[in-house]
Design a protein around this motif. Structure first.
Motif, PDB file in Angstrom:
ATOM      1  N   CYS A   1      37.300  41.277  51.178  1.00  0.00           N
ATOM      2  CA  CYS A   1      37.718  42.631  50.848  1.00  0.00           C
ATOM      3  C   CYS A   1      37.702  43.498  52.110  1.00  0.00           C
ATOM      4  CB  CYS A   1      36.804  43.218  49.781  1.00  0.00           C
ATOM      5  SG  CYS A   1      35.064  43.268  50.234  1.00  0.00           S
TER       6      CYS A   1
ATOM      7  N   THR B   1      35.013  42.073  35.810  1.00  0.00           N
ATOM      8  CA  THR B   1      36.260  42.262  36.555  1.00  0.00           C
ATOM      9  C   THR B   1      36.091  43.291  37.662  1.00  0.00           C
ATOM     10  OG1 THR B   1      37.586  41.706  34.613  1.00  0.00           O
ATOM     11  CG2 THR B   1      38.686  42.911  36.374  1.00  0.00           C
TER      12      THR B   1
ATOM     13  N   LEU C   1      35.893  37.700  37.894  1.00  0.00           N
ATOM     14  CA  LEU C   1      37.155  38.027  38.560  1.00  0.00           C
ATOM     15  C   LEU C   1      36.812  38.982  39.693  1.00  0.00           C
ATOM     16  CD1 LEU C   1      40.181  37.917  38.867  1.00  0.00           C
ATOM     17  CD2 LEU C   1      40.399  39.636  37.066  1.00  0.00           C
TER      18      LEU C   1
ATOM     19  N   PRO D   1      42.130  35.344  42.114  1.00  0.00           N
ATOM     20  CA  PRO D   1      42.451  36.758  42.379  1.00  0.00           C
ATOM     21  C   PRO D   1      43.755  37.168  41.718  1.00  0.00           C
ATOM     22  CG  PRO D   1      41.788  35.629  44.398  1.00  0.00           C
ATOM     23  CD  PRO D   1      41.952  34.572  43.347  1.00  0.00           C
ATOM     24  N   THR D   2      43.801  38.432  41.291  1.00  0.00           N
ATOM     25  CA  THR D   2      45.009  38.934  40.642  1.00  0.00           C
ATOM     26  C   THR D   2      46.090  39.306  41.649  1.00  0.00           C
ATOM     27  OG1 THR D   2      44.042  41.164  40.637  1.00  0.00           O
ATOM     28  CG2 THR D   2      43.734  39.803  38.665  1.00  0.00           C
TER      29      THR D   2
ATOM     30  N   ASN E   1      38.161  39.266  42.833  1.00  0.00           N
ATOM     31  CA  ASN E   1      39.220  39.738  43.736  1.00  0.00           C
ATOM     32  C   ASN E   1      38.694  39.865  45.161  1.00  0.00           C
ATOM     33  OD1 ASN E   1      41.691  39.916  42.316  1.00  0.00           O
ATOM     34  ND2 ASN E   1      40.959  41.715  41.216  1.00  0.00           N
ATOM     35  N   LYS E   2      37.876  38.876  45.552  1.00  0.00           N
ATOM     36  CA  LYS E   2      37.323  38.743  46.901  1.00  0.00           C
ATOM     37  C   LYS E   2      36.243  39.772  47.241  1.00  0.00           C
ATOM     38  CE  LYS E   2      41.626  36.608  48.445  1.00  0.00           C
ATOM     39  NZ  LYS E   2      42.733  36.598  49.408  1.00  0.00           N
TER      40      LYS E   2
ATOM     41  N   TRP F   1      41.207  45.428  42.441  1.00  0.00           N
ATOM     42  CA  TRP F   1      41.500  45.186  43.860  1.00  0.00           C
ATOM     43  C   TRP F   1      41.186  46.416  44.704  1.00  0.00           C
ATOM     44  CZ3 TRP F   1      42.134  41.030  46.662  1.00  0.00           C
ATOM     45  CH2 TRP F   1      42.650  41.148  47.956  1.00  0.00           C
TER      46      TRP F   1
END
Length: 301
Positions: free
Chosen positions: A201, A133, A162, A192-193, A164-165, A136
């Motif tokens: 990012c 994980t 995961l 993405p969360t 998140n880019k 972000w």
């Protein structure tokens, strides 16, 4: 109930099973308002154990478990402390799913400590489900993958990313380097969360500090099959898949399922790119999201 084979309990604060009940499957989940205080299982025939967020909100009380062997299928999505949690006697697990591992964190990250403590209980895991994980916002954290120093012998690795880019190649490479004898890799890119307009990012993100993995040597000479789900076609994803073809010298089959966000035109372009990486002897299967749903829910004639 001597014939009881499966038991599901939710929202209880404590439970003890009788040694005479041959429990085969136990699924335990507890909401925030009813955090579990104690769970004591005496079940020599236990085969499946799932514990999810029972001790996450109240870790003041110990958890005790006593039976003759570890369950074959274990999903432990909760904090794990070997001093107050089960000490399984077997060193082999059929399926193990520990708490997720945060790639950029700090020394007090509970999730990572729980994940590593549980992994150390076993020497052999037939099927490991591991989730990496990326938060972000990682400005106040540092790279902690070095805390994962060893993994059990694994036959099938189900690696959830995961990202998140963020750039995830270094952390995934770190895991593969420690289980280079896997026969099958199941790679899943989680959504993405946080839904943001940007596709990458922020500039100068610390996730780009560990990119030397692309030039490091890795030999996955036992890897026969790779299955990739929810691929969106980002630069990070394509680069990592390309490396899999290089590392997997004995690779026989690769199956790719695109994410629902990938349009038909983009899927065609990505398919050509992926096929250009494959050696002639590798069997490639590429499916769109709709095709995946069709295979899952519409039986063949």
């Amino acid at each position: 109930m001597p014939m009881l084979a499966k038991l599901t309990i939710r929202g209880a604060r404590g439970w003890t099973t009788s040694p005479s009940i041959p429990i085969l499957s136990c699924k335990w989940s507890s909401p925030i308002c009813a955090a579990c205080k104690e769970l004591n299982i005496v079940a020599p025939a236990l085969e499946d154990l799932e514990v999810t967020h029972c001790f996450f909100y109240d870790r003041s009380q110990p958890f005790a478990q006593d039976h003759s062997h570890s369950p074959g299928n274990t999903s432990w999505m909760d904090p794990y402390d070997p001093s107050s949690h089960p000490s399984w006697r077997d060193e082999t697990s059929s399926i193990l799913r520990p708490f997720f591992f945060i790639v950029y964190g700090d020394d007090s990250t509970t999730h990572n400590q729980s994940c590593l403590c549980l992994l150390r209980r076993f020497k052999v895991i037939e099927h490991l489900i591991l989730t990496l994980t990326y938060l972000w916002d990682m400005d106040d954290y540092h790279y902690v993958m070095e805390d994962m120093t060893v993994l059990p012998d694994i036959m099938i690795l189900h690696l959830n990313i995961l990202a998140n880019k963020h750039a995830f190649g270094a952390s995934a490479f770190h895991v593969l380097r420690m289980c280079s004898g896997i026969r099958k890799l199941m790679l899943a890119f989680l959504a993405p969360t946080v839904v943001e307009a940007q596709t990458t990012c922020p500039p100068g993100c610390i996730c780009g500090e560990h990119q030397n993995w692309e030039t490091e040597h890795l030999l996955l000479n036992q890897l026969k099959e790779v299955e990739i789900t929810r691929m969106r076609g980002s630069e990070h994803e394509v680069t990592f898949v390309k490396q899999l073809f290089i590392w997997g010298t004995a690779l026989e089959k690769m199956t790719v399922f695109f994410d629902e966000s990938v349009t038909e035109n983009v899927a065609k372009e990505l398919s050509q790119v992926l096929r250009s990486f494959a050696r002639p002897e590798i069997r490639m299967e590429i499916h769109t999201y709709r095709a995946m749903l069709k295979m899952m829910y519409i039986p063949e004639d």
